[in-house]
Enzyme design. Structure first.
Site, PDB file in Angstrom:
ATOM      1  N   HIS A   1      59.407 -36.132 -21.397  1.00 58.64           N
ATOM      2  CA  HIS A   1      58.300 -35.258 -21.824  1.00 58.64           C
ATOM      3  C   HIS A   1      58.222 -35.210 -23.341  1.00 58.64           C
ATOM      4  O   HIS A   1      59.193 -35.528 -24.042  1.00 58.64           O
ATOM      5  CB  HIS A   1      58.475 -33.838 -21.279  1.00 58.64           C
TER       6      HIS A   1
ATOM      7  N   LYS B   1      58.225 -29.667 -25.349  1.00 55.07           N
ATOM      8  CA  LYS B   1      58.528 -29.023 -24.053  1.00 55.07           C
ATOM      9  C   LYS B   1      59.739 -28.110 -24.198  1.00 55.07           C
ATOM     10  O   LYS B   1      60.753 -28.498 -24.768  1.00 55.07           O
ATOM     11  CB  LYS B   1      58.768 -30.076 -22.966  1.00 55.07           C
TER      12      LYS B   1
HETATM   13  P1  NAD Z   1      51.523 -24.459 -24.707  1.00 53.66           P
HETATM   14  O1  NAD Z   1      52.648 -23.875 -25.491  1.00 53.66           O
HETATM   15  O2  NAD Z   1      50.677 -25.510 -25.320  1.00 53.66           O
HETATM   16  O3  NAD Z   1      50.546 -23.293 -24.190  1.00 53.66           O
HETATM   17  C1  NAD Z   1      50.994 -22.044 -23.734  1.00 53.66           C
HETATM   18  C2  NAD Z   1      49.953 -21.024 -24.169  1.00 53.66           C
HETATM   19  O4  NAD Z   1      50.318 -19.757 -23.611  1.00 53.66           O
HETATM   20  C3  NAD Z   1      49.917 -20.851 -25.704  1.00 53.66           C
HETATM   21  O5  NAD Z   1      48.593 -20.929 -26.163  1.00 53.66           O
HETATM   22  C4  NAD Z   1      50.511 -19.477 -25.917  1.00 53.66           C
HETATM   23  O6  NAD Z   1      49.969 -18.796 -27.040  1.00 53.66           O
HETATM   24  C5  NAD Z   1      50.136 -18.783 -24.608  1.00 53.66           C
HETATM   25  N1  NAD Z   1      50.999 -17.629 -24.357  1.00 53.66           N
HETATM   26  C6  NAD Z   1      52.352 -17.572 -24.378  1.00 53.66           C
HETATM   27  N2  NAD Z   1      52.769 -16.318 -24.160  1.00 53.66           N
HETATM   28  C7  NAD Z   1      51.662 -15.575 -23.978  1.00 53.66           C
HETATM   29  C8  NAD Z   1      51.441 -14.194 -23.718  1.00 53.66           C
HETATM   30  N3  NAD Z   1      52.460 -13.339 -23.620  1.00 53.66           N
HETATM   31  N4  NAD Z   1      50.158 -13.754 -23.567  1.00 53.66           N
HETATM   32  C9  NAD Z   1      49.124 -14.616 -23.674  1.00 53.66           C
HETATM   33  N5  NAD Z   1      49.269 -15.934 -23.953  1.00 53.66           N
HETATM   34  C10 NAD Z   1      50.526 -16.395 -24.089  1.00 53.66           C
HETATM   35  O7  NAD Z   1      52.196 -24.998 -23.364  1.00 53.66           O
HETATM   36  P2  NAD Z   1      51.561 -25.989 -22.285  1.00 53.66           P
HETATM   37  O8  NAD Z   1      51.997 -27.386 -22.566  1.00 53.66           O
HETATM   38  O9  NAD Z   1      50.128 -25.692 -22.099  1.00 53.66           O
HETATM   39  O10 NAD Z   1      52.391 -25.549 -20.982  1.00 53.66           O
HETATM   40  C11 NAD Z   1      52.346 -24.208 -20.513  1.00 53.66           C
HETATM   41  C12 NAD Z   1      53.253 -24.092 -19.301  1.00 53.66           C
HETATM   42  O11 NAD Z   1      52.739 -24.907 -18.250  1.00 53.66           O
HETATM   43  C13 NAD Z   1      54.684 -24.565 -19.540  1.00 53.66           C
HETATM   44  O12 NAD Z   1      55.569 -23.750 -18.795  1.00 53.66           O
HETATM   45  C14 NAD Z   1      54.686 -25.990 -19.001  1.00 53.66           C
HETATM   46  O13 NAD Z   1      55.961 -26.437 -18.607  1.00 53.66           O
HETATM   47  C15 NAD Z   1      53.774 -25.811 -17.827  1.00 53.66           C
HETATM   48  N6  NAD Z   1      53.101 -27.014 -17.332  1.00 53.66           N
HETATM   49  C16 NAD Z   1      52.888 -27.067 -16.006  1.00 53.66           C
HETATM   50  C17 NAD Z   1      52.182 -28.112 -15.462  1.00 53.66           C
HETATM   51  C18 NAD Z   1      51.902 -28.104 -13.987  1.00 53.66           C
HETATM   52  O14 NAD Z   1      51.276 -29.059 -13.470  1.00 53.66           O
HETATM   53  N7  NAD Z   1      52.310 -27.060 -13.274  1.00 53.66           N
HETATM   54  C19 NAD Z   1      51.719 -29.149 -16.287  1.00 53.66           C
HETATM   55  C20 NAD Z   1      51.947 -29.072 -17.653  1.00 53.66           C
HETATM   56  C21 NAD Z   1      52.637 -27.985 -18.171  1.00 53.66           C
END
Ligand code: NAD
Length: 254
Positions: free
Chosen positions: A146, A150
Protein backbone atom coordinates in the site's frame (compact mmCIF):
# COMPACT_ATOMS: atom_id res chain seq x y z
CA UNK A 1 -32.88 8.17 -4.91
CA UNK A 2 -30.69 7.11 -1.97
CA UNK A 3 -29.46 10.13 0.00
CA UNK A 4 -25.99 9.62 1.47
CA UNK A 5 -24.20 11.39 4.31
CA UNK A 6 -20.48 10.85 3.67
CA UNK A 7 -18.04 10.93 6.61
CA UNK A 8 -14.45 11.68 5.58
CA UNK A 9 -15.51 13.49 2.39
CA UNK A 10 -12.16 15.32 2.00
CA UNK A 11 -10.13 12.11 2.17
CA UNK A 12 -8.81 9.94 -0.67
CA UNK A 13 -11.76 7.55 -0.45
CA UNK A 14 -14.29 10.29 0.31
CA UNK A 15 -13.34 12.07 -2.92
CA UNK A 16 -13.61 8.85 -4.91
CA UNK A 17 -17.08 8.14 -3.48
CA UNK A 18 -18.18 11.65 -4.51
CA UNK A 19 -16.91 10.98 -8.07
CA UNK A 20 -18.61 7.57 -8.27
CA UNK A 21 -21.89 8.98 -6.93
CA UNK A 22 -21.87 11.67 -9.64
CA UNK A 23 -22.00 8.86 -12.23
CA UNK A 24 -24.81 7.01 -10.42
CA UNK A 25 -28.38 7.99 -11.23
CA UNK A 26 -29.84 6.51 -8.01
CA UNK A 27 -27.45 7.97 -5.41
CA UNK A 28 -26.90 11.54 -4.18
CA UNK A 29 -24.36 12.72 -1.61
CA UNK A 30 -26.47 15.23 0.34
CA UNK A 31 -23.95 16.11 3.07
CA UNK A 32 -20.35 15.49 4.05
CA UNK A 33 -18.69 15.39 7.44
CA UNK A 34 -15.09 16.39 8.06
CA UNK A 35 -12.73 17.45 10.81
CA UNK A 36 -13.32 21.15 11.61
CA UNK A 37 -10.05 22.25 9.93
CA UNK A 38 -11.32 20.87 6.58
CA UNK A 39 -14.64 22.69 6.71
CA UNK A 40 -13.85 25.65 4.48
CA UNK A 41 -15.58 29.07 4.69
CA UNK A 42 -18.35 28.40 2.14
CA UNK A 43 -19.00 25.09 3.90
CA UNK A 44 -18.78 22.97 0.72
CA UNK A 45 -16.38 20.36 -0.68
CA UNK A 46 -16.94 19.43 -4.37
CA UNK A 47 -20.27 21.27 -4.16
CA UNK A 48 -21.48 19.17 -1.22
CA UNK A 49 -22.37 20.96 2.05
CA UNK A 50 -19.97 19.82 4.77
CA UNK A 51 -20.38 19.88 8.54
CA UNK A 52 -17.99 19.14 11.38
CA UNK A 53 -20.76 17.58 13.42
CA UNK A 54 -22.47 14.43 12.11
CA UNK A 55 -25.54 14.92 14.30
CA UNK A 56 -26.32 18.23 12.53
CA UNK A 57 -26.71 16.55 9.09
CA UNK A 58 -27.57 12.90 9.66
CA UNK A 59 -31.34 13.40 9.46
CA UNK A 60 -30.89 14.59 5.83
CA UNK A 61 -29.65 11.16 4.70
CA UNK A 62 -31.06 7.67 4.20
CA UNK A 63 -27.67 6.04 4.69
CA UNK A 64 -24.23 6.85 6.14
CA UNK A 65 -20.98 5.99 4.35
CA UNK A 66 -17.85 6.24 6.51
CA UNK A 67 -14.24 6.28 5.28
CA UNK A 68 -12.45 8.03 8.16
CA UNK A 69 -10.35 6.47 10.94
CA UNK A 70 -11.38 3.85 13.49
CA UNK A 71 -11.90 6.22 16.46
CA UNK A 72 -13.96 8.60 14.29
CA UNK A 73 -16.09 5.71 12.99
CA UNK A 74 -16.82 4.53 16.53
CA UNK A 75 -17.88 8.07 17.49
CA UNK A 76 -20.09 8.21 14.37
CA UNK A 77 -21.80 4.94 15.29
CA UNK A 78 -22.56 6.34 18.76
CA UNK A 79 -24.06 9.48 17.16
CA UNK A 80 -26.12 7.27 14.84
CA UNK A 81 -27.79 5.55 17.82
CA UNK A 82 -30.23 8.48 17.89
CA UNK A 83 -30.91 8.31 14.11
CA UNK A 84 -30.53 4.56 13.31
CA UNK A 85 -29.52 5.12 9.70
CA UNK A 86 -28.10 2.10 7.83
CA UNK A 87 -24.30 2.39 7.60
CA UNK A 88 -21.57 1.40 5.16
CA UNK A 89 -18.22 1.28 6.94
CA UNK A 90 -15.10 1.16 4.80
CA UNK A 91 -12.74 2.32 7.53
CA UNK A 92 -10.15 -0.25 8.66
CA UNK A 93 -7.84 -0.74 11.63
CA UNK A 94 -10.39 -1.46 14.38
CA UNK A 95 -9.15 -2.89 17.69
CA UNK A 96 -10.96 -5.94 19.12
CA UNK A 97 -12.78 -3.61 21.53
CA UNK A 98 -13.86 -1.32 18.67
CA UNK A 99 -15.04 -4.33 16.67
CA UNK A 100 -17.20 -5.36 19.62
CA UNK A 101 -18.74 -1.85 19.55
CA UNK A 102 -19.48 -2.20 15.81
CA UNK A 103 -21.11 -5.60 16.37
CA UNK A 104 -23.21 -4.22 19.22
CA UNK A 105 -24.26 -1.20 17.13
CA UNK A 106 -25.47 -3.54 14.37
CA UNK A 107 -28.19 -4.76 16.74
CA UNK A 108 -29.70 -1.23 16.58
CA UNK A 109 -29.18 -0.49 12.89
CA UNK A 110 -27.89 -2.26 9.77
CA UNK A 111 -24.16 -2.10 8.98
CA UNK A 112 -22.12 -3.28 6.01
CA UNK A 113 -18.53 -3.58 7.23
CA UNK A 114 -15.89 -4.47 4.65
CA UNK A 115 -12.16 -3.75 4.85
CA UNK A 116 -12.08 -3.99 1.08
CA UNK A 117 -15.13 -3.14 -1.00
CA UNK A 118 -13.64 -4.06 -4.37
CA UNK A 119 -15.77 -6.82 -5.95
CA UNK A 120 -12.59 -8.55 -7.20
CA UNK A 121 -11.05 -8.80 -3.73
CA UNK A 122 -14.17 -10.45 -2.46
CA UNK A 123 -13.71 -13.08 -5.19
CA UNK A 124 -10.08 -13.39 -4.03
CA UNK A 125 -11.29 -14.52 -0.56
CA UNK A 126 -13.28 -17.30 -2.20
CA UNK A 127 -10.40 -18.36 -4.49
CA UNK A 128 -7.97 -18.37 -1.52
CA UNK A 129 -10.31 -20.61 0.51
CA UNK A 130 -10.75 -23.02 -2.41
CA UNK A 131 -7.02 -23.17 -3.10
CA UNK A 132 -6.18 -23.77 0.57
CA UNK A 133 -8.70 -26.61 0.67
CA UNK A 134 -7.33 -28.16 -2.54
CA UNK A 135 -3.65 -27.91 -1.50
CA UNK A 136 -3.65 -28.63 2.26
CA UNK A 137 0.10 -29.28 2.60
CA UNK A 138 1.28 -26.11 0.88
CA UNK A 139 2.99 -23.23 2.71
CA UNK A 140 0.87 -20.07 2.60
CA UNK A 141 2.12 -16.49 2.69
CA UNK A 142 0.34 -13.18 2.17
CA UNK A 143 2.09 -10.08 0.82
CA UNK A 144 0.24 -6.76 0.72
CA UNK A 145 1.49 -3.44 -0.67
CA UNK A 146 0.00 0.00 0.00
CA UNK A 147 0.87 3.68 -0.37
CA UNK A 148 3.18 5.33 2.14
CA UNK A 149 0.35 7.15 4.00
CA UNK A 150 -1.54 4.01 5.04
CA UNK A 151 -1.89 4.06 8.82
CA UNK A 152 -2.55 0.40 9.70
CA UNK A 153 -0.70 -2.85 9.02
CA UNK A 154 -1.36 -5.54 8.05
CA UNK A 155 -4.17 -4.21 5.88
CA UNK A 156 -7.75 -5.05 6.83
CA UNK A 157 -7.90 -7.09 3.64
CA UNK A 158 -4.84 -9.14 4.64
CA UNK A 159 -6.50 -9.81 8.01
CA UNK A 160 -9.69 -10.89 6.24
CA UNK A 161 -7.61 -13.24 4.07
CA UNK A 162 -6.01 -14.67 7.24
CA UNK A 163 -9.45 -15.33 8.71
CA UNK A 164 -10.61 -16.95 5.47
CA UNK A 165 -7.54 -19.20 5.29
CA UNK A 166 -7.83 -20.16 8.98
CA UNK A 167 -11.44 -21.13 8.29
CA UNK A 168 -10.08 -23.86 5.99
CA UNK A 169 -6.83 -24.60 7.87
CA UNK A 170 -7.44 -23.78 11.57
CA UNK A 171 -3.85 -24.72 12.49
CA UNK A 172 -2.39 -21.71 10.64
CA UNK A 173 -0.72 -19.10 12.88
CA UNK A 174 0.36 -15.70 11.59
CA UNK A 175 3.97 -14.53 11.64
CA UNK A 176 5.09 -11.09 10.53
CA UNK A 177 8.52 -10.65 8.98
CA UNK A 178 11.58 -12.83 9.56
CA UNK A 179 15.00 -11.90 10.83
CA UNK A 180 18.06 -13.65 12.32
CA UNK A 181 18.20 -17.37 13.14
CA UNK A 182 14.56 -18.18 12.50
CA UNK A 183 15.03 -21.92 12.02
CA UNK A 184 13.06 -23.77 9.37
CA UNK A 185 9.60 -22.56 8.52
CA UNK A 186 6.88 -24.35 10.52
CA UNK A 187 4.09 -25.92 8.45
CA UNK A 188 1.54 -23.93 10.48
CA UNK A 189 3.20 -20.57 9.73
CA UNK A 190 1.11 -18.09 7.79
CA UNK A 191 3.50 -15.30 6.88
CA UNK A 192 1.84 -11.89 6.50
CA UNK A 193 4.04 -9.16 5.09
CA UNK A 194 3.27 -5.45 4.65
CA UNK A 195 5.12 -3.38 2.04
CA UNK A 196 4.59 0.41 2.31
CA UNK A 197 5.64 3.10 -0.14
CA UNK A 198 4.85 5.39 -3.01
CA UNK A 199 1.26 5.76 -4.15
CA UNK A 200 0.21 2.11 -4.51
CA UNK A 201 -3.58 1.97 -4.12
CA UNK A 202 -3.54 -1.63 -2.92
CA UNK A 203 -2.16 -5.00 -3.93
CA UNK A 204 -2.74 -8.37 -2.23
CA UNK A 205 -0.95 -11.58 -3.12
CA UNK A 206 -1.64 -14.99 -1.62
CA UNK A 207 1.14 -17.48 -2.29
CA UNK A 208 0.74 -21.25 -2.01
CA UNK A 209 4.22 -22.79 -2.09
CA UNK A 210 4.64 -26.52 -2.66
CA UNK A 211 7.35 -28.89 -3.87
CA UNK A 212 8.52 -27.53 -7.20
CA UNK A 213 5.62 -25.13 -7.75
CA UNK A 214 3.98 -21.94 -6.53
CA UNK A 215 0.45 -20.77 -7.09
CA UNK A 216 -0.06 -17.03 -6.67
CA UNK A 217 -3.47 -15.34 -6.40
CA UNK A 218 -3.20 -11.61 -6.87
CA UNK A 219 -5.58 -8.68 -6.71
CA UNK A 220 -4.35 -5.31 -7.81
CA UNK A 221 -6.44 -2.17 -7.32
CA UNK A 222 -5.37 0.17 -10.12
CA UNK A 223 -7.52 2.99 -8.73
CA UNK A 224 -9.74 3.64 -5.69
CA UNK A 225 -12.78 3.56 -7.95
CA UNK A 226 -13.29 -0.18 -7.30
CA UNK A 227 -13.70 0.53 -3.55
CA UNK A 228 -16.04 3.46 -4.20
CA UNK A 229 -18.25 1.44 -6.55
CA UNK A 230 -18.37 -1.30 -3.90
CA UNK A 231 -19.38 1.27 -1.26
CA UNK A 232 -22.26 2.48 -3.44
CA UNK A 233 -23.37 -1.13 -4.03
CA UNK A 234 -23.24 -1.65 -0.25
CA UNK A 235 -25.36 1.50 0.28
CA UNK A 236 -28.00 0.17 -2.15
CA UNK A 237 -27.96 -3.19 -0.33
CA UNK A 238 -28.18 -1.84 3.22
CA UNK A 239 -30.69 0.97 2.62
CA UNK A 240 -34.02 -0.03 4.08
CA UNK A 241 -32.52 -2.80 6.26
CA UNK A 242 -33.26 -2.39 9.96
CA UNK A 243 -30.39 -4.20 11.69
CA UNK A 244 -27.61 -6.76 11.27
CA UNK A 245 -23.93 -6.89 10.42
CA UNK A 246 -23.25 -7.61 6.74
CA UNK A 247 -20.16 -8.10 4.59
CA UNK A 248 -19.45 -7.55 0.90
CA UNK A 249 -20.22 -11.24 0.37
CA UNK A 250 -23.83 -10.44 1.35
CA UNK A 251 -23.81 -7.36 -0.90
CA UNK A 252 -22.47 -9.23 -3.92
CA UNK A 253 -24.95 -12.09 -3.49
CA UNK A 254 -27.74 -9.45 -3.29
P1 NAD B 1 -7.66 9.69 4.27
O1 NAD B 1 -6.78 9.97 5.44
O2 NAD B 1 -7.29 10.18 2.93
O3 NAD B 1 -9.15 10.20 4.58
C1 NAD B 1 -9.78 10.10 5.83
C2 NAD B 1 -10.65 11.34 5.99
O4 NAD B 1 -11.39 11.21 7.20
C3 NAD B 1 -9.80 12.63 6.11
O5 NAD B 1 -10.29 13.61 5.23
C4 NAD B 1 -9.98 13.03 7.56
O6 NAD B 1 -9.95 14.43 7.76
C5 NAD B 1 -11.36 12.45 7.86
N1 NAD B 1 -11.55 12.27 9.30
C6 NAD B 1 -10.74 11.65 10.18
N2 NAD B 1 -11.24 11.75 11.42
C7 NAD B 1 -12.39 12.43 11.32
C8 NAD B 1 -13.37 12.86 12.26
N3 NAD B 1 -13.22 12.61 13.56
N4 NAD B 1 -14.46 13.53 11.81
C9 NAD B 1 -14.60 13.80 10.49
N5 NAD B 1 -13.70 13.44 9.55
C10 NAD B 1 -12.62 12.76 9.97
O7 NAD B 1 -7.82 8.10 4.26
P2 NAD B 1 -8.39 7.19 3.08
O8 NAD B 1 -7.26 6.66 2.26
O9 NAD B 1 -9.53 7.85 2.42
O10 NAD B 1 -8.91 5.93 3.93
C11 NAD B 1 -9.88 6.09 4.95
C12 NAD B 1 -10.13 4.74 5.60
O11 NAD B 1 -10.70 3.85 4.63
C13 NAD B 1 -8.88 4.05 6.12
O12 NAD B 1 -9.20 3.34 7.30
C14 NAD B 1 -8.51 3.08 5.00
O13 NAD B 1 -7.76 1.98 5.44
C15 NAD B 1 -9.89 2.67 4.56
N6 NAD B 1 -10.01 2.16 3.20
C16 NAD B 1 -10.94 1.20 3.02
C17 NAD B 1 -11.20 0.72 1.76
C18 NAD B 1 -12.29 -0.30 1.58
O14 NAD B 1 -12.52 -0.76 0.44
N7 NAD B 1 -12.99 -0.66 2.64
C19 NAD B 1 -10.46 1.20 0.66
C20 NAD B 1 -9.51 2.19 0.87
C21 NAD B 1 -9.30 2.67 2.16
Amino acid sequence: MIRIVLCGIAGRMGQEVVAAARDASDIAIVAGVERPEYVIPDGKICGVPVAADLSSVLDQGDCLIDFTASAATIANLKTNQAFRRPCVIGTTGFTAEEMATVTQASESFAIVLAPNMAPGVNLLYDLAARTAAALPGYDVEIVETHHRAKKDAPSGTALALVKTLQGVRPELRTSHGRTGETGARAAADLGVHAVRGGDVVGEHRVLFLGKGEIIELRHWATSRRCFAEGALAAARFVSGKRSGLFTMQHVLKG
